[in-house]
Design a protein around this motif. Structure first.
Motif, PDB file in Angstrom:
ATOM      1  N   HIS A   1       0.839  -1.195   0.000  1.00 28.60           N
ATOM      2  CA  HIS A   1       0.000   0.000   0.000  1.00 28.60           C
ATOM      3  C   HIS A   1       0.880   1.253   0.000  1.00 28.60           C
ATOM      4  N   GLN A   2       1.940   1.227   0.800  1.00 31.46           N
ATOM      5  CA  GLN A   2       2.837   2.380   0.864  1.00 31.46           C
ATOM      6  C   GLN A   2       3.549   2.601  -0.475  1.00 31.46           C
ATOM      7  N   VAL A   3       3.959   1.542  -1.121  1.00 30.89           N
ATOM      8  CA  VAL A   3       4.622   1.655  -2.420  1.00 30.89           C
ATOM      9  C   VAL A   3       3.658   2.244  -3.445  1.00 30.89           C
ATOM     10  N   LEU A   4       2.407   1.752  -3.466  1.00 31.34           N
ATOM     11  CA  LEU A   4       1.418   2.282  -4.399  1.00 31.34           C
ATOM     12  C   LEU A   4       1.154   3.759  -4.135  1.00 31.34           C
ATOM     13  N   THR A   5       1.122   4.155  -2.878  1.00 29.06           N
ATOM     14  CA  THR A   5       0.918   5.555  -2.523  1.00 29.06           C
ATOM     15  C   THR A   5       2.047   6.423  -3.065  1.00 29.06           C
ATOM     16  N   VAL A   6       3.269   5.991  -2.876  1.00 29.51           N
ATOM     17  CA  VAL A   6       4.420   6.751  -3.370  1.00 29.51           C
ATOM     18  C   VAL A   6       4.394   6.827  -4.896  1.00 29.51           C
ATOM     19  N   VAL A   7       4.060   5.735  -5.556  1.00 28.75           N
ATOM     20  CA  VAL A   7       4.024   5.723  -7.021  1.00 28.75           C
ATOM     21  C   VAL A   7       2.939   6.667  -7.530  1.00 28.75           C
ATOM     22  N   ARG A   8       1.723   6.577  -6.973  1.00 23.39           N
ATOM     23  CA  ARG A   8       0.632   7.456  -7.400  1.00 23.39           C
ATOM     24  C   ARG A   8       0.994   8.921  -7.204  1.00 23.39           C
ATOM     25  N   THR A   9       1.573   9.226  -6.069  1.00 22.72           N
ATOM     26  CA  THR A   9       1.946  10.606  -5.769  1.00 22.72           C
ATOM     27  C   THR A   9       3.033  11.089  -6.719  1.00 22.72           C
ATOM     28  N   SER A  10       3.992  10.238  -7.013  1.00 22.64           N
ATOM     29  CA  SER A  10       5.070  10.607  -7.944  1.00 22.64           C
ATOM     30  C   SER A  10       4.537  10.865  -9.347  1.00 22.64           C
ATOM     31  N   VAL A  11       3.636  10.014  -9.808  1.00 19.25           N
ATOM     32  CA  VAL A  11       3.035  10.202 -11.131  1.00 19.25           C
ATOM     33  C   VAL A  11       2.273  11.530 -11.174  1.00 19.25           C
ATOM     34  N   GLN A  12       1.531  11.816 -10.124  1.00 18.65           N
ATOM     35  CA  GLN A  12       0.782  13.076 -10.048  1.00 18.65           C
ATOM     36  C   GLN A  12       1.724  14.273 -10.071  1.00 18.65           C
ATOM     37  N   GLN A  13       2.840  14.161  -9.364  1.00 18.69           N
ATOM     38  CA  GLN A  13       3.812  15.249  -9.320  1.00 18.69           C
ATOM     39  C   GLN A  13       4.407  15.509 -10.704  1.00 18.69           C
ATOM     40  N   VAL A  14       4.763  14.464 -11.410  1.00 19.27           N
ATOM     41  CA  VAL A  14       5.326  14.608 -12.753  1.00 19.27           C
ATOM     42  C   VAL A  14       4.292  15.232 -13.688  1.00 19.27           C
ATOM     43  N   ALA A  15       3.062  14.766 -13.630  1.00 19.16           N
ATOM     44  CA  ALA A  15       2.011  15.297 -14.505  1.00 19.16           C
ATOM     45  C   ALA A  15       1.772  16.784 -14.234  1.00 19.16           C
ATOM     46  N   ASN A  16       1.702  17.160 -12.970  1.00 16.54           N
ATOM     47  CA  ASN A  16       1.466  18.565 -12.643  1.00 16.54           C
ATOM     48  C   ASN A  16       2.657  19.441 -12.995  1.00 16.54           C
ATOM     49  N   GLU A  17       3.858  18.946 -12.826  1.00 15.11           N
ATOM     50  CA  GLU A  17       5.041  19.724 -13.193  1.00 15.11           C
ATOM     51  C   GLU A  17       5.101  19.915 -14.706  1.00 15.11           C
ATOM     52  N   ALA A  18       4.738  18.902 -15.459  1.00 16.71           N
ATOM     53  CA  ALA A  18       4.709  19.035 -16.918  1.00 16.71           C
ATOM     54  C   ALA A  18       3.691  20.102 -17.336  1.00 16.71           C
ATOM     55  N   SER A  19       2.528  20.101 -16.703  1.00 17.90           N
ATOM     56  CA  SER A  19       1.523  21.128 -16.996  1.00 17.90           C
ATOM     57  C   SER A  19       2.067  22.514 -16.688  1.00 17.90           C
ATOM     58  N   GLN A  20       2.709  22.657 -15.535  1.00 16.81           N
ATOM     59  CA  GLN A  20       3.253  23.962 -15.153  1.00 16.81           C
ATOM     60  C   GLN A  20       4.305  24.441 -16.155  1.00 16.81           C
ATOM     61  N   GLN A  21       5.119  23.541 -16.650  1.00 18.06           N
ATOM     62  CA  GLN A  21       6.127  23.937 -17.633  1.00 18.06           C
ATOM     63  C   GLN A  21       5.471  24.438 -18.924  1.00 18.06           C
ATOM     64  N   VAL A  22       4.405  23.781 -19.336  1.00 25.51           N
ATOM     65  CA  VAL A  22       3.676  24.235 -20.526  1.00 25.51           C
ATOM     66  C   VAL A  22       3.085  25.611 -20.268  1.00 25.51           C
ATOM     67  N   TYR A  23       2.470  25.809 -19.102  1.00 25.37           N
ATOM     68  CA  TYR A  23       1.874  27.110 -18.775  1.00 25.37           C
ATOM     69  C   TYR A  23       2.942  28.204 -18.773  1.00 25.37           C
ATOM     70  N   ARG A  24       4.061  27.939 -18.091  1.00 25.57           N
ATOM     71  CA  ARG A  24       5.129  28.947 -17.998  1.00 25.57           C
ATOM     72  C   ARG A  24       5.718  29.269 -19.370  1.00 25.57           C
ATOM     73  N   SER A  25       5.743  28.309 -20.248  1.00 29.08           N
ATOM     74  CA  SER A  25       6.268  28.529 -21.601  1.00 29.08           C
ATOM     75  C   SER A  25       5.316  29.352 -22.461  1.00 29.08           C
ATOM     76  N   ASN A  26       4.115  29.535 -22.007  1.00 29.22           N
ATOM     77  CA  ASN A  26       3.102  30.259 -22.776  1.00 29.22           C
ATOM     78  C   ASN A  26       2.555  31.450 -22.003  1.00 29.22           C
TER      79      ASN A  26
ATOM     80  N   THR B   1      -1.174  33.052 -20.883  1.00 29.02           N
ATOM     81  CA  THR B   1      -1.670  32.812 -19.527  1.00 29.02           C
ATOM     82  C   THR B   1      -0.683  33.334 -18.490  1.00 29.02           C
ATOM     83  N   LYS B   2      -1.210  34.042 -17.506  1.00 20.78           N
ATOM     84  CA  LYS B   2      -0.381  34.621 -16.441  1.00 20.78           C
ATOM     85  C   LYS B   2      -0.607  33.936 -15.093  1.00 20.78           C
TER      86      LYS B   2
END
Length: 194
Positions: free
Chosen positions: A15-40, A44-45
């Protein structure tokens, strides 16, 4: 497959491993979105924090939902383990000479858990699209009690009348993201009327 084969002795670790994996995937996805936003930033401000509209959403995500932040100035999901929140860019379509999507395709709809009902319902995009507090305010008292706790519900009702639902939920969370205790709510706001 390994989690299923592990049996009782490894259940907590799995359960702990799945929690860390889910959280890591979410972090990568959100960081990728932020990079797209900042590049544009010519388009968008700011971004808006979005929380999942259901009873499992954490107190910190409930309080951040719908708030707008300049890039680099606000919190980014995940803000806790198993965080399901995300962000969306705020785009000034008219400044770009474009018609906003709601003018073209109508009001956006968003899935939300329908109180005690396990199916998902559509929520009016303009009124409740981004705001967990407004969505929660529209749910039954039983559902609100499930989310906040029976003893906290009177405080939500009282503070919602005085400050509005968004500010009411913000009063339930400390600066560090942890929940304010019932005792602290009583000290700050007295005992709510029955």
């Amino acid at each position: 497959q390994q989690a299923q084969a592990g049996g009782e002795l490894t259940r907590l670790a799995d359960h702990q491993v799945l929690t860390v994996v889910r959280t890591s995937v979410q972090q990568v996805a959100n960081e990728a979105s932020q990079q797209v936003y900042r590049s544009n930033q010519d388009v968008t401000k700011k971004y808006r924090y979005l929380a999942t509209l259901d009873s499992r959403t954490s107190a910190i995500c409930r309080s951040l939902a719908g708030k707008e932040f300049k890039y680099g100035d606000g919190p980014l999901p995940p803000v806790h383990f198993n965080c399901r929140s995300t962000t969306v860019p705020i785009i000034d379509y008219r400044a770009l000479g474009l018609r906003p999507p709601e003018d073209v395709i109508g009001v956006a709809k968003r899935a939300a858990q329908g109180g005690q009902v396990p199916e998902y319902i559509k929520v009016d995009g303009k009124l409740k699209y981004n705001n967990y507090a407004e969505w929660l305010k529209g749910q039954s008292k039983e559902y609100q009690a499930e989310v906040l706790g029976k003893s906290r519900l009177p405080y939500f009702e009282k503070l919602s009348k005085e400050l509005g639902p968004q500010q009411a939920l913000a009063r339930f969370v400390r600066e560090d993201g942890s929940e304010v205790s019932l005792k602290q709510l009583q000290q700050r706001y007295g005992k709510p009327e029955p």
